[in-house]
Design a protein around this motif. Structure first.
Motif, PDB file in Angstrom:
ATOM      1  N   GLN A 138       9.124   2.286   5.799  1.00  0.00           N
ATOM      2  CA  GLN A 138       9.769   1.869   4.547  1.00  0.00           C
ATOM      3  C   GLN A 138       8.821   1.011   3.716  1.00  0.00           C
ATOM      4  O   GLN A 138       8.676   1.217   2.497  1.00  0.00           O
ATOM      5  N   TYR A 139       8.166   0.055   4.354  1.00  0.00           N
ATOM      6  CA  TYR A 139       7.254  -0.823   3.624  1.00  0.00           C
ATOM      7  C   TYR A 139       5.972  -0.099   3.224  1.00  0.00           C
ATOM      8  O   TYR A 139       5.401  -0.370   2.161  1.00  0.00           O
ATOM      9  N   GLN A 140       5.513   0.824   4.058  1.00  0.00           N
ATOM     10  CA  GLN A 140       4.354   1.628   3.685  1.00  0.00           C
ATOM     11  C   GLN A 140       4.665   2.466   2.450  1.00  0.00           C
ATOM     12  O   GLN A 140       3.834   2.580   1.542  1.00  0.00           O
ATOM     13  N   GLN A 141       5.860   3.056   2.416  1.00  0.00           N
ATOM     14  CA  GLN A 141       6.270   3.868   1.274  1.00  0.00           C
ATOM     15  C   GLN A 141       6.304   3.026   0.009  1.00  0.00           C
ATOM     16  O   GLN A 141       5.872   3.471  -1.065  1.00  0.00           O
ATOM     17  N   ALA A 142       6.808   1.800   0.123  1.00  0.00           N
ATOM     18  CA  ALA A 142       6.870   0.910  -1.037  1.00  0.00           C
ATOM     19  C   ALA A 142       5.464   0.580  -1.545  1.00  0.00           C
ATOM     20  O   ALA A 142       5.226   0.531  -2.763  1.00  0.00           O
ATOM     21  N   PHE A 143       4.519   0.374  -0.626  1.00  0.00           N
ATOM     22  CA  PHE A 143       3.146   0.077  -1.022  1.00  0.00           C
ATOM     23  C   PHE A 143       2.514   1.275  -1.726  1.00  0.00           C
ATOM     24  O   PHE A 143       1.830   1.129  -2.747  1.00  0.00           O
ATOM     25  N   ILE A 144       2.741   2.466  -1.193  1.00  0.00           N
ATOM     26  CA  ILE A 144       2.193   3.676  -1.798  1.00  0.00           C
ATOM     27  C   ILE A 144       2.753   3.879  -3.203  1.00  0.00           C
ATOM     28  O   ILE A 144       2.021   4.220  -4.142  1.00  0.00           O
ATOM     29  N   GLU A 145       4.045   3.656  -3.373  1.00  0.00           N
ATOM     30  CA  GLU A 145       4.652   3.814  -4.696  1.00  0.00           C
ATOM     31  C   GLU A 145       4.097   2.782  -5.677  1.00  0.00           C
ATOM     32  O   GLU A 145       3.896   3.077  -6.867  1.00  0.00           O
ATOM     33  N   LYS A 146       3.830   1.571  -5.189  1.00  0.00           N
ATOM     34  CA  LYS A 146       3.236   0.530  -6.034  1.00  0.00           C
ATOM     35  C   LYS A 146       1.841   0.974  -6.497  1.00  0.00           C
ATOM     36  O   LYS A 146       1.513   0.882  -7.685  1.00  0.00           O
ATOM     37  N   CYS A 147       1.024   1.469  -5.570  1.00  0.00           N
ATOM     38  CA  CYS A 147      -0.324   1.921  -5.920  1.00  0.00           C
ATOM     39  C   CYS A 147      -0.266   3.105  -6.888  1.00  0.00           C
ATOM     40  O   CYS A 147      -1.083   3.210  -7.811  1.00  0.00           O
ATOM     41  N   GLN A 148       0.714   3.985  -6.683  1.00  0.00           N
ATOM     42  CA  GLN A 148       0.866   5.144  -7.557  1.00  0.00           C
ATOM     43  C   GLN A 148       1.130   4.692  -8.997  1.00  0.00           C
ATOM     44  O   GLN A 148       0.547   5.237  -9.947  1.00  0.00           O
ATOM     45  N   ARG A 149       1.982   3.677  -9.161  1.00  0.00           N
ATOM     46  CA  ARG A 149       2.283   3.151 -10.500  1.00  0.00           C
ATOM     47  C   ARG A 149       1.051   2.482 -11.109  1.00  0.00           C
ATOM     48  O   ARG A 149       0.749   2.659 -12.286  1.00  0.00           O
ATOM     49  N   ILE A 150       0.335   1.697 -10.305  1.00  0.00           N
ATOM     50  CA  ILE A 150      -0.827   0.965 -10.809  1.00  0.00           C
ATOM     51  C   ILE A 150      -1.919   1.930 -11.277  1.00  0.00           C
ATOM     52  O   ILE A 150      -2.569   1.704 -12.306  1.00  0.00           O
ATOM     53  N   LEU A 151      -2.114   3.012 -10.530  1.00  0.00           N
ATOM     54  CA  LEU A 151      -3.222   3.920 -10.802  1.00  0.00           C
ATOM     55  C   LEU A 151      -2.855   5.053 -11.763  1.00  0.00           C
ATOM     56  O   LEU A 151      -3.744   5.761 -12.245  1.00  0.00           O
ATOM     57  N   ALA A 152      -1.572   5.235 -12.063  1.00  0.00           N
ATOM     58  CA  ALA A 152      -1.122   6.352 -12.909  1.00  0.00           C
ATOM     59  C   ALA A 152      -1.829   6.423 -14.258  1.00  0.00           C
ATOM     60  O   ALA A 152      -2.195   7.524 -14.708  1.00  0.00           O
ATOM     61  N   PRO A 153      -2.064   5.303 -14.948  1.00  0.00           N
ATOM     62  CA  PRO A 153      -2.708   5.389 -16.263  1.00  0.00           C
ATOM     63  C   PRO A 153      -4.133   5.950 -16.219  1.00  0.00           C
ATOM     64  O   PRO A 153      -4.668   6.368 -17.249  1.00  0.00           O
ATOM     65  N   TYR A 154      -4.738   5.956 -15.045  1.00  0.00           N
ATOM     66  CA  TYR A 154      -6.140   6.388 -14.935  1.00  0.00           C
ATOM     67  C   TYR A 154      -6.268   7.754 -14.242  1.00  0.00           C
ATOM     68  O   TYR A 154      -7.374   8.266 -14.099  1.00  0.00           O
ATOM     69  N   ALA A 155      -5.136   8.311 -13.827  1.00  0.00           N
ATOM     70  CA  ALA A 155      -5.136   9.587 -13.101  1.00  0.00           C
ATOM     71  C   ALA A 155      -4.841  10.741 -14.050  1.00  0.00           C
ATOM     72  O   ALA A 155      -4.615  10.547 -15.250  1.00  0.00           O
ATOM     73  N   GLY A 156      -4.827  11.953 -13.500  1.00  0.00           N
ATOM     74  CA  GLY A 156      -4.494  13.128 -14.293  1.00  0.00           C
ATOM     75  C   GLY A 156      -3.016  13.155 -14.636  1.00  0.00           C
ATOM     76  O   GLY A 156      -2.254  12.252 -14.261  1.00  0.00           O
ATOM     77  N   SER A 157      -2.608  14.207 -15.329  1.00  0.00           N
ATOM     78  CA  SER A 157      -1.221  14.294 -15.799  1.00  0.00           C
ATOM     79  C   SER A 157      -0.205  14.309 -14.666  1.00  0.00           C
ATOM     80  O   SER A 157       0.938  13.875 -14.840  1.00  0.00           O
ATOM     81  N   GLN A 158      -0.599  14.793 -13.494  1.00  0.00           N
ATOM     82  CA  GLN A 158       0.298  14.831 -12.343  1.00  0.00           C
ATOM     83  C   GLN A 158       0.253  13.544 -11.523  1.00  0.00           C
ATOM     84  O   GLN A 158       1.013  13.391 -10.565  1.00  0.00           O
ATOM     85  N   GLY A 159      -0.631  12.639 -11.885  1.00  0.00           N
ATOM     86  CA  GLY A 159      -0.767  11.408 -11.122  1.00  0.00           C
ATOM     87  C   GLY A 159      -1.529  11.643  -9.827  1.00  0.00           C
ATOM     88  O   GLY A 159      -1.992  12.746  -9.553  1.00  0.00           O
ATOM     89  N   VAL A 160      -1.644  10.588  -9.030  1.00  0.00           N
ATOM     90  CA  VAL A 160      -2.298  10.701  -7.728  1.00  0.00           C
ATOM     91  C   VAL A 160      -1.296  11.280  -6.736  1.00  0.00           C
ATOM     92  O   VAL A 160      -0.154  10.834  -6.671  1.00  0.00           O
ATOM     93  N   SER A 161      -1.698  12.257  -5.971  1.00  0.00           N
ATOM     94  CA  SER A 161      -0.769  12.939  -5.060  1.00  0.00           C
ATOM     95  C   SER A 161      -0.373  12.020  -3.902  1.00  0.00           C
ATOM     96  O   SER A 161      -1.156  11.163  -3.474  1.00  0.00           O
TER      97      SER A 161
END
Length: 205
Positions: A138-161
């Motif tokens: 659960q906490y790992q998933q929360a960390f991954i989602e946080k990183c996904q949000r932080i990095l989204a502006p610099y990733a492609g249109s689909q975001g980081v997988s």
């Protein structure tokens, strides 16, 4: 003839203030981390914790219920600190991919190293029980989602997988553990994780 005055040692001290429930919980967690640091996770039992904290067993059982309950709260305590460190560093960082990657890498490694030898034992214990493994996930998933949000502006249109983010988390854990063991330096762990994050975002474009 006046009666002799009482010696300072005989004077009653001020009454001890009763700890609030939150203060008692903080005390028990601090003592738990100290015990793990000194003797390892296997030494941590509810009875031993009560003895080291100077409280009765019912007090410890009231807070945690079981040893697995204690381990779950310890992992939550670690995650709260890790989250606070990363959130504060991200808020203070520059709006560039290089800066965001550096902050994620340095904050993650720093937090794991701050716990030293304590957190690996807790993580190993978490993996050994299904209900605790679910909490860790659960906490790992929360960390991954946080990183996904932080990095989204610099990733492609689909975001980081999600697959890439899980691979990053695996690298973060492995590098942090290698730094704890002294196989690599803290700066080497941070730099390698930073490069992993940069390459991951570049692949997403």
């Amino acid at each position: 003839m006046s009666s002799p005055s009482k010696s300072p040692a005989a004077q009653p001290g001020p009454p001890r203030r009763r700890l609030t429930r939150d203060e008692r919980l903080r005390q028990l967690l601090d003592v738990s981390w100290q015990l793990i640091r000194a003797e390892g996770t296997d030494a941590l039992t509810l009875g031993r914790l009560a003895e080291e904290a100077g409280v009765t067993k019912p007090v410890v059982y009231d807070h945690f219920g079981t040893r697995n309950g204690l381990l779950a709260v310890l992992y939550q305590d670690f995650d709260v600190r890790q989250t606070a460190l990363i959130d504060a560093a991200i808020a203070a960082s520059q709006p560039t991919l290089a800066d965001k990657a550096s902050v994620i890498a340095s904050s993650y490694v720093n937090c794991v190293l701050t716990q030293g030898r304590e957190i690996p034992g807790v993580l190993a214990a978490l993996d050994g029980a299904p209900e605790l493994a679910a909490i860790k996930h659960q906490y790992q998933q929360a960390f991954i989602e946080k990183c996904q949000r932080i990095l989204a502006p610099y990733a492609g249109s689909q975001g980081v997988s999600p697959a890439s983010l899980w691979a990053m988390l695996g690298a973060a854990d492995a590098l942090s553990q290698a730094a704890i063991k002294g196989d690599i330096s803290e700066s080497e762990a941070q730099e390698e994780l930073r490069e992993t994050i940069l390459a991951m975002v570049k692949r997403s474009k």
